[in-house]
Design an enzyme around this catalytic site. Structure first.
Site, PDB file in Angstrom:
ATOM      1  N   HIS A 152      56.615  76.229 -64.373  1.00 26.08           N
ATOM      2  CA  HIS A 152      56.373  75.008 -65.167  1.00 26.08           C
ATOM      3  C   HIS A 152      56.127  73.797 -64.264  1.00 26.08           C
ATOM      4  O   HIS A 152      56.384  72.664 -64.668  1.00 26.08           O
ATOM      5  CB  HIS A 152      57.550  74.714 -66.104  1.00 26.08           C
ATOM      6  CG  HIS A 152      58.024  75.913 -66.860  1.00 26.08           C
ATOM      7  ND1 HIS A 152      57.536  76.264 -68.094  1.00 26.08           N
ATOM      8  CD2 HIS A 152      58.929  76.878 -66.530  1.00 26.08           C
ATOM      9  CE1 HIS A 152      58.132  77.376 -68.509  1.00 26.08           C
ATOM     10  NE2 HIS A 152      58.971  77.775 -67.561  1.00 26.08           N
TER      11      HIS A 152
ATOM     12  N   GLU B 240      37.810  70.898 -55.486  1.00 28.50           N
ATOM     13  CA  GLU B 240      37.545  70.449 -56.864  1.00 28.50           C
ATOM     14  C   GLU B 240      36.279  71.092 -57.418  1.00 28.50           C
ATOM     15  O   GLU B 240      36.222  71.496 -58.581  1.00 28.50           O
ATOM     16  CB  GLU B 240      37.418  68.924 -56.901  1.00 28.50           C
ATOM     17  CG  GLU B 240      38.742  68.231 -56.658  1.00 28.50           C
ATOM     18  CD  GLU B 240      38.596  66.729 -56.458  1.00 28.50           C
ATOM     19  OE1 GLU B 240      39.520  66.004 -56.797  1.00 28.50           O
ATOM     20  OE2 GLU B 240      37.548  66.281 -55.955  1.00 28.50           O
TER      21      GLU B 240
ATOM     22  N   SER C  60      35.408  58.107 -49.587  1.00 29.32           N
ATOM     23  CA  SER C  60      34.994  57.292 -50.732  1.00 29.32           C
ATOM     24  C   SER C  60      34.090  56.177 -50.217  1.00 29.32           C
ATOM     25  O   SER C  60      34.287  55.662 -49.116  1.00 29.32           O
ATOM     26  CB  SER C  60      36.241  56.694 -51.388  1.00 29.32           C
ATOM     27  OG  SER C  60      35.918  55.488 -52.045  1.00 29.32           O
TER      28      SER C  60
ATOM     29  N   LYS D 244      40.331  57.065 -48.116  1.00 28.62           N
ATOM     30  CA  LYS D 244      40.318  58.302 -48.887  1.00 28.62           C
ATOM     31  C   LYS D 244      39.865  59.530 -48.119  1.00 28.62           C
ATOM     32  O   LYS D 244      38.934  59.481 -47.314  1.00 28.62           O
ATOM     33  CB  LYS D 244      39.395  58.140 -50.096  1.00 28.62           C
ATOM     34  CG  LYS D 244      39.938  57.176 -51.122  1.00 28.62           C
ATOM     35  CD  LYS D 244      41.045  57.792 -51.929  1.00 28.62           C
ATOM     36  CE  LYS D 244      40.461  58.314 -53.227  1.00 28.62           C
ATOM     37  NZ  LYS D 244      41.433  59.080 -53.957  1.00 28.62           N
TER      38      LYS D 244
END
Ligand code: ARG
Length: 452
Positions: free
Chosen positions: A157, A301, A288, A294
């Protein structure tokens, strides 16, 4: 538009818009090599059936071989004006061998060709992917070997559950990929490749001629592995009308993509500041344009997101095939974009992950900080009480109370006195408890897992 393989029956020319819509050359050109192999087998059959002369056979064989070698070198370019790969190859062959090509379509239909080509392509791709998945597993094994004694918090979980070996965590993905590879192997082994279905009803050439001539041709091409066996059809209607093998392969790819997506999700979470368990290789991240600090895990992804395409491709072919009457229908041309798109994605994924995994660096300090969370050892404390003769139910209850006490008084279990601990069980003493609040002892006491 280039010369078509049909036309005698028609007076009007094809509507240009429809012609464009119906053209598949841009998509199916990647079947060129398979189409040439199919043609190579077919001329052996025609020759064996005495439907072409020796001179025609030799001319066609030479022409096909030279196109095949160009295709294998990646030097064969499609003519975008052709309707499809099959017409394009015939036009190319005509330029090489002249009139002999006019007999090539004897006892043959594009319905059978496309069925052969797509099956052959799927066979090659599934075997290639099977190999690539093993390479990926090798890189997971190498990372596991590098951090063989590293223990991390395990989650259920997404909450701290129990400590586990990092190598076991990687082993879980390795096991999923082993299953994926097994599915691919089974798929390739079961795939039946045939020649001789004609348009749907078979051809006038006896099955025995197909059998003996195809065997010779395959040997000539060096395709001697039994996996490449090509036989005359047992049922010609099913050969030209079924795309179950496409659906099956896409479902294997979709499952693989789901595994990849889960692995990527774990790595994305772990690379976040909140977890801070891993450092990804710069080469698989991007920056970025606005925020200078970043380092984004874009490769992961993209792979996580690609499962959307993989599932969609599977749905797309299932839906196209649903309700089609037997036998061949042109609808089936739409199987190729999803098939090829999924294969391309999965190929990228295996190759990228194989390189991305070894570039992962584990951040032991922040992992160890998480392992200080005593809740991870609650089950170990309960197991300890069971070993002392308590029932699991009462042990569970006692440890539950201990955890609640620790939270309410904001006091770590390790800092509690002997007397405090004894409130929860007479078997507790500081020493025993401390021994159990330890990641190494936690994994040590897990004996049920069979380790090689
Ligand atoms: N491009 C077609 C396909 O992919 C090839 C078969 C064409 N057959 C036909 N009868 N038009 O299915």
């Amino acid at each position: 538009m280039a010369k078509k393989l049909w036309g005698g029956r028609f007076t009007a020319k094809m509507n240009p818009l429809f012609e464009k819509f119906s053209s598949s050359i841009e998509t199916d050109w990647r079947l060129a090599e398979c189409d040439l192999i199919g043609s190579y087998l077919h001329i052996y059959v025609l020759y064996g059936a005495k439907l072409i002369s020796k001179a025609e056979f030799l001319a066609l064989k030479k022409g096909i071989k030279s196109l095949l070698s160009d295709a294998q070198k990646g030097a064969l370019r499609p003519d975008p004006a052709c309707e499809d790969v099959h017409s394009c190859i015939q036009n190319m062959l005509e330029k090489k061998v002249g009139k002999a090509v006019e007999k090539l379509q004897t006892a043959r239909s594009r319905n059978d060709q496309v069925a052969f080509d797509t099956r052959f392509y799927c066979l090659e791709e599934s075997m290639g992917l099977h190999h690539a998945i093993f390479e990926l597993n090798k890189s997971l094994k190498a990372l596991a070997g590098r951090y063989a004694s590293l223990i991390i918090p395990g989650y259920t979980h997404l909450q701290h559950a129990q400590p586990v070996y990092f190598k076991d965590y990687l082993g879980a993905y390795e096991a999923m990929f082993v299953e994926d590879a097994a599915r691919l192997e089974c798929f390739a082994g079961r795939l039946e490749i045939t020649l001789g279905s004609g348009a749907l009803a078979g051809t006038p050439i006896p099955a025995l001629v197909y059998k003996t001539q195809i065997k010779k041709a395959l040997k000539e091409l060096g395709l001697v592995d039994p996996i490449y066996e090509v036989l005359p059809p047992k049922n010609s209607l099913v050969v030209v009308s079924d795309r179950d093998f496409v659906v099956e392969l896409l479902s294997i790819l979709a499952i693989f993509g789901m595994h990849v997506s889960r692995l990527c999700e774990d790595l994305i979470l772990w690379s976040s500041k909140e977890f801070d368990f891993i450092e990804l290789g710069d080469e698989f991240c991007t920056g970025s344009s606005l925020m200078p600090q970043k380092k984004n895990p874009d490769a992961l992804e993209l792979m996580r997101g690609a499962s959307g395409i993989l599932y969609g491709d599977l749905m797309s072919v299932l839906t196209t095939m649903k309700g089609l009457p037997l036998s061949y229908n042109r609808d089936m041309q739409w199987d190729k974009q999803p098939l090829f798109a999924s294969l391309d994605i999965v190929r990228f994924e295996t190759y990228i992950l194989t390189q991305l995994v070894p570039a992962i660096k584990m951040k032991k300090l922040s992992i160890d900080r998480q392992l200080e969370d005593e809740s991870l050892y609650a089950t170990d404390l309960a197991d300890y009480l069971v070993s002392k003769g308590e029932t699991f139910r009462s042990a569970h209850e006692s440890i539950g109370r201990l955890v609640r006490y620790s939270i309410s008084y904001n006091k770590a279990i390790k800092d509690m006195s002997d007397a405090e601990l004894k409130q929860f069980s007479r078997h507790f003493g500081k020493e025993e408890v401390l021994k159990r609040l330890d990641p190494k002892s936690s994994v040590y006491f897990k004996k049920s897992v069979v380790r090689k």
